[in-house]
Scaffold this motif. Structure first.
Motif, PDB file in Angstrom:
ATOM      1  N   LYS A 124       9.515  -2.680  -6.681  1.00  0.00           N
ATOM      2  CA  LYS A 124       8.872  -2.828  -5.377  1.00  0.00           C
ATOM      3  C   LYS A 124       9.902  -2.557  -4.287  1.00  0.00           C
ATOM      4  O   LYS A 124      11.052  -2.978  -4.378  1.00  0.00           O
ATOM      5  CB  LYS A 124       8.303  -4.237  -5.216  1.00  0.00           C
ATOM      6  N   HIS A 130       0.807   6.211   0.209  1.00  0.00           N
ATOM      7  CA  HIS A 130       1.311   5.579  -1.009  1.00  0.00           C
ATOM      8  C   HIS A 130       0.984   4.089  -1.034  1.00  0.00           C
ATOM      9  O   HIS A 130       0.518   3.559  -2.050  1.00  0.00           O
ATOM     10  CB  HIS A 130       2.817   5.793  -1.139  1.00  0.00           C
ATOM     11  N   ALA A 131       1.245   3.391   0.070  1.00  0.00           N
ATOM     12  CA  ALA A 131       1.006   1.945   0.111  1.00  0.00           C
ATOM     13  C   ALA A 131      -0.471   1.624  -0.066  1.00  0.00           C
ATOM     14  O   ALA A 131      -0.819   0.614  -0.694  1.00  0.00           O
ATOM     15  CB  ALA A 131       1.525   1.367   1.422  1.00  0.00           C
ATOM     16  N   PRO A 151      -0.385  -0.527  -3.506  1.00  0.00           N
ATOM     17  CA  PRO A 151       0.224  -1.619  -2.730  1.00  0.00           C
ATOM     18  C   PRO A 151       1.130  -2.516  -3.560  1.00  0.00           C
ATOM     19  O   PRO A 151       2.009  -3.189  -3.001  1.00  0.00           O
ATOM     20  CB  PRO A 151      -0.988  -2.380  -2.178  1.00  0.00           C
ATOM     21  N   VAL A 193       4.879  -1.894  -2.957  1.00  0.00           N
ATOM     22  CA  VAL A 193       5.405  -1.937  -1.591  1.00  0.00           C
ATOM     23  C   VAL A 193       5.516  -3.376  -1.094  1.00  0.00           C
ATOM     24  O   VAL A 193       4.543  -4.134  -1.132  1.00  0.00           O
ATOM     25  CB  VAL A 193       4.508  -1.123  -0.635  1.00  0.00           C
ATOM     26  N   LEU A 204       6.177  -2.196   5.274  1.00  0.00           N
ATOM     27  CA  LEU A 204       6.338  -0.879   5.891  1.00  0.00           C
ATOM     28  C   LEU A 204       6.872  -1.009   7.305  1.00  0.00           C
ATOM     29  O   LEU A 204       6.430  -1.883   8.066  1.00  0.00           O
ATOM     30  CB  LEU A 204       4.995  -0.152   5.969  1.00  0.00           C
ATOM     31  N   LEU A 238      -3.408  -2.920   3.592  1.00  0.00           N
ATOM     32  CA  LEU A 238      -2.002  -3.152   3.936  1.00  0.00           C
ATOM     33  C   LEU A 238      -1.770  -4.548   4.510  1.00  0.00           C
ATOM     34  O   LEU A 238      -0.633  -5.003   4.597  1.00  0.00           O
ATOM     35  CB  LEU A 238      -1.518  -2.096   4.936  1.00  0.00           C
ATOM     36  N   LEU A 298       0.311  -6.844   2.283  1.00  0.00           N
ATOM     37  CA  LEU A 298       1.708  -6.593   1.933  1.00  0.00           C
ATOM     38  C   LEU A 298       2.544  -7.801   2.332  1.00  0.00           C
ATOM     39  O   LEU A 298       2.476  -8.267   3.479  1.00  0.00           O
ATOM     40  CB  LEU A 298       2.223  -5.341   2.645  1.00  0.00           C
TER      41      LEU A 298
END
Length: 267
Positions: free
Chosen positions: A109, A125-126, A130, A133, A136, A215, A218
């Motif tokens: 990660k 990509h994320a 996810p 990651v 970001l 996201l 994250l």
């Protein structure tokens, strides 16, 4: 890359001011050149440059980043630099390419620091993976939240139609309002590379707002850094758009007059 471009690339890498290791990840999608700096035991940080730039473009950031991270900076396949597409065919392959690079350098990660076109790849990509990651940081992202200004697209057309060092220099001087190059070695590399083979970028589709909601989970969050006077978009409007639609994102603004945020932003 030709010998002159490779020599200019080496000069920018020397400006990192820290030891840099170079590896090549041979994968099914691309043969990717990657610059790595910092302690291998440190938290990995994937750095994705903007379009027309290379992994070397993190020269203003590297010395600070390696204090707490293992920096992993790939040249983007299909762009200037030392990477080449092999099995990549469409923009849908970009998330898989990122995983290919991470697997190739032994990273699980990662946090991601990405500029402009690189931010498009980071978001794609994320959203697709996810679980790979942590968080970001997107520097003046293009094609993610709002489209480019039409005036900027029109201004870039001569460069896109017939790339050359002179046309790149003229465009960058306009785009940065005369603040080009940010350092001599970087300017020489960019202008020499512009005279080489034309980049063949695979551009992700602009995500729908609902596509970005994933996201929010994250663990390290999402930070969007906006150049207030960037030629690429209305900086204040972009910051408002992100803040209103994605209140869980952190928005930072920089009072700069250009798009070259890797030379202006410090985490």
């Amino acid at each position: 890359m030709g010998e002159d471009v490779e020599s200019a690339y080496d000069a920018v890498v020397r400006d990192w001011g820290v030891p840099v290791r170079r590896v090549v990840v041979d994968g099914a999608l691309a043969r990717t050149r990657v610059l790595i700096a910092g302690d291998d035991a440190a938290s990995p940080l994937l750095c994705l440059p903007g379009g027309g730039d290379t992994a070397a473009s993190w020269c203003a950031q590297a010395a600070g980043l390696v204090r707490s991270h293992r920096v992993i900076a790939p040249d983007l396949p299909g762009d200037v630099g030392g990477s080449a597409r092999t099995g990549m065919r469409t923009h849908d392959d970009l998330p898989g390419w990122v995983d290919e690079v991470l697997d190739g350098v032994g990273a699980g990660k990662v946090r991601v620091l990405a500029h402009s076109y690189g931010a498009q790849i980071a978001v794609a990509h994320a959203a697709a993976h996810p679980e790979r990651v942590v968080g970001l940081t997107l520097l003046d992202p293009t094609g993610v939240f709002v489209p480019l200004k039409p005036t900027t697209v029109l201004r870039a057309l001569p460069l896109l139609a017939a790339p050359s060092g002179g046309r790149l220099r003229a465009y960058r001087r306009w785009e940065t309002r005369g603040h080009w190059p940010p350092c001599p070695a970087f300017g020489e590399l960019a202008e020499l590379a512009a005279g080489g083979p034309r980049p063949q970028l695979l551009v992700p589709k602009r995500p729908r707002p609902v596509d970005l909601d994933v996201l929010a989970d994250l663990p390290g969050g999402v930070t969007v850094v906006v150049g207030l006077r960037s030629r690429y978009h209305d900086g204040a409007a972009l910051a408002r758009t992100v803040g209103q639609r994605y209140p869980w994102m952190r928005v930072e603004t920089l009072p700069v007059s250009h798009h070259q945020l890797p030379f202006a932003y410090r985490p």
